[in-house]
Design a protein around this motif. Structure first.
Motif, PDB file in Angstrom:
ATOM      1  N   UNK A 299       0.840  -1.210   0.000  1.00  0.00           N
ATOM      2  CA  UNK A 299       0.000   0.000   0.000  1.00  0.00           C
ATOM      3  C   UNK A 299       0.874   1.258   0.000  1.00  0.00           C
TER       4      UNK A 299
ATOM      5  N   UNK B 296       2.330   1.781  -3.456  1.00  0.00           N
ATOM      6  CA  UNK B 296       1.352   2.344  -4.405  1.00  0.00           C
ATOM      7  C   UNK B 296       1.186   3.838  -4.175  1.00  0.00           C
ATOM      8  N   UNK B 297       1.049   4.201  -2.898  1.00  0.00           N
ATOM      9  CA  UNK B 297       0.849   5.623  -2.579  1.00  0.00           C
ATOM     10  C   UNK B 297       2.082   6.444  -2.951  1.00  0.00           C
ATOM     11  N   UNK B 298       3.257   5.896  -2.709  1.00  0.00           N
ATOM     12  CA  UNK B 298       4.492   6.614  -3.053  1.00  0.00           C
ATOM     13  C   UNK B 298       4.634   6.770  -4.570  1.00  0.00           C
TER      14      UNK B 298
ATOM     15  N   UNK C 283       2.161   6.976  -6.689  1.00  0.00           N
ATOM     16  CA  UNK C 283       1.208   8.016  -7.100  1.00  0.00           C
ATOM     17  C   UNK C 283       1.739   9.403  -6.750  1.00  0.00           C
ATOM     18  N   UNK C 284       2.304   9.507  -5.562  1.00  0.00           N
ATOM     19  CA  UNK C 284       2.883  10.798  -5.125  1.00  0.00           C
ATOM     20  C   UNK C 284       3.987  11.222  -6.106  1.00  0.00           C
TER      21      UNK C 284
ATOM     22  N   UNK D 122       2.458  12.394  -9.289  1.00  0.00           N
ATOM     23  CA  UNK D 122       1.849  13.725  -9.182  1.00  0.00           C
ATOM     24  C   UNK D 122       2.903  14.837  -9.104  1.00  0.00           C
ATOM     25  N   UNK D 123       4.054  14.524  -8.541  1.00  0.00           N
ATOM     26  CA  UNK D 123       5.082  15.551  -8.348  1.00  0.00           C
ATOM     27  C   UNK D 123       6.077  15.630  -9.507  1.00  0.00           C
TER      28      UNK D 123
ATOM     29  N   UNK E 236      -0.712  10.605 -17.498  1.00  0.00           N
ATOM     30  CA  UNK E 236      -2.146  10.309 -17.441  1.00  0.00           C
ATOM     31  C   UNK E 236      -2.820  11.096 -16.311  1.00  0.00           C
TER      32      UNK E 236
END
Lengths: 239, 93
Positions: A115, A118-120, A122-123, A126-127, A210
């Motif tokens: 988890x 996945x979050x890292x 996405x981060x 985004x960055x 994306x």
């Protein structure tokens, strides 16, 4: 004279007190108060039922071992062995239970790690600073070329390892050659990790495009081109 | 006396803040398994559907707060469900 007597009495008193404290200390050090092997084993079983962590298991094992030593000191080897035969299966069960807990803990830890990964990702997506489509495509293609280069390196290393494995069998497993194959295996692992890293970076670049711009970038790889060409030929030949 | 009362009140406020350390997140303890399924879906979808870094960061923080709440308040199977479901949804992106 009187003072001398008083001093002597005080000194003896002090010595007596010291000896009493020493005796009490040794008694306090032993937390074990023996009853019967059955009752003591039952006490160990009760403690073992509460075992959840590695530290708790070790603590119960220590107490059981203290009981065993106490039995050995107080009643000799036979009773100690009898007590051991009673508590050992209990400790084995506790160990199995702890192993099950450990497996569960490892499973939960792997879910937590997945988890967080996945979050890292996405981060990171985004960055990530993005350029225009051509720039992004160039970045992706450069990474694909890097993967191809690393895969070539990997093929060489794998061939080298296979050759070394055969040489080792022929030479009768000498240590220096075994060390050498170990180094090659380590190099293979390093290259494999590098490939995964570059491929992951590409996945993040695609994700960043994306997420941030709603842009889907299609990479024309050699394989895709070959498949397309084959399909065109098949269509032309009417297959 | 006055100072003592003020200090006592400050301590009470501080204790209340510390007890509520999960950012006010509380899990329904009677229905935690369903909560694990429902919340994991809602929170993970919020993360997936974020339209900006700010929205993503807020959604991530919320998901992590609930994850921590499940870990500390409930634990066990429900925490595993929460982690597994969130991981599965985020892995699909």
């Amino acid at each position: 004279m009187k003072i001398e007597t008083k001093k002597r009495v005080a000194l003896y008193g002090f010595y007596a007190l010291f000896v009493i404290m020493l005796l009490m200390g040794t008694r306090c050090e032993s937390r074990v108060h023996l009853t019967t092997p059955e009752k003591d084993a039952k006490h160990i079983a009760e403690l073992a039922e509460t075992v959840h962590t590695e530290a708790e298991l070790r603590a119960v094992e220590k107490i059981a071992s203290e009981y065993e030593i106490a039995y050995r000191k107080s009643y000799g080897g036979a009773k100690a062995l009898y007590f051991k035969s009673l508590y050992e299966p209990i400790m084995d069960e506790a160990g199995e239970r702890r192993a099950a807990y450990r497996a569960e803990e490892e499973y939960v830890a792997s879910l937590e790690a997945a988890l967080a990964a996945h979050l890292n990702d996405l981060q990171r997506a985004w960055q990530m600073p993005l350029g225009d489509e051509a720039e992004e495509l160039a970045k992706l293609q450069a990474n694909i070329a890097e993967v191809a280069r690393l895969e070539g390196e990997m093929e060489v290393l794998v061939a080298q390892k296979e050759q070394l494995a055969m040489d080792i069998i022929e030479a009768g497993y000498p240590q220096d050659m075994l060390d050498q194959i170990g180094h090659v295996e380590a190099d293979i692992a390093t290259v494999a990790a590098a490939i995964r890293e570059v491929e992951h970076t590409n996945a993040i670049i695609l994700l960043a495009n994306r997420l941030q711009l709603g842009r889907e970038i299609t990479i024309a790889t050699e394989e895709a081109e070959t498949v397309e060409e084959a399909e065109t030929v098949e269509e032309a030949e009417g297959i | 006396m006055k100072r003592f009362i003020v200090a006592l009140a400050a301590m009470a406020v501080l204790t209340a803040c510390c007890n509520n350390g999960n950012g006010g997140v509380a899990i329904d303890e009677q229905n935690h398994e369903n909560e694990a399924y429902n919340l994991s879906y809602d929170l993970a979808m919020k993360v997936c559907e974020a339209q900006s870094l700010e929205e993503f960061s807020a959604a991530r923080a919320e998901l992590e707060a609930y994850s921590e709440a499940f870990r500390t308040q409930i634990g066990g199977e429900s925490y595993t469900i929460f982690l597994k479901e969130c991981g599965a949804i985020l892995g699909e992106i």
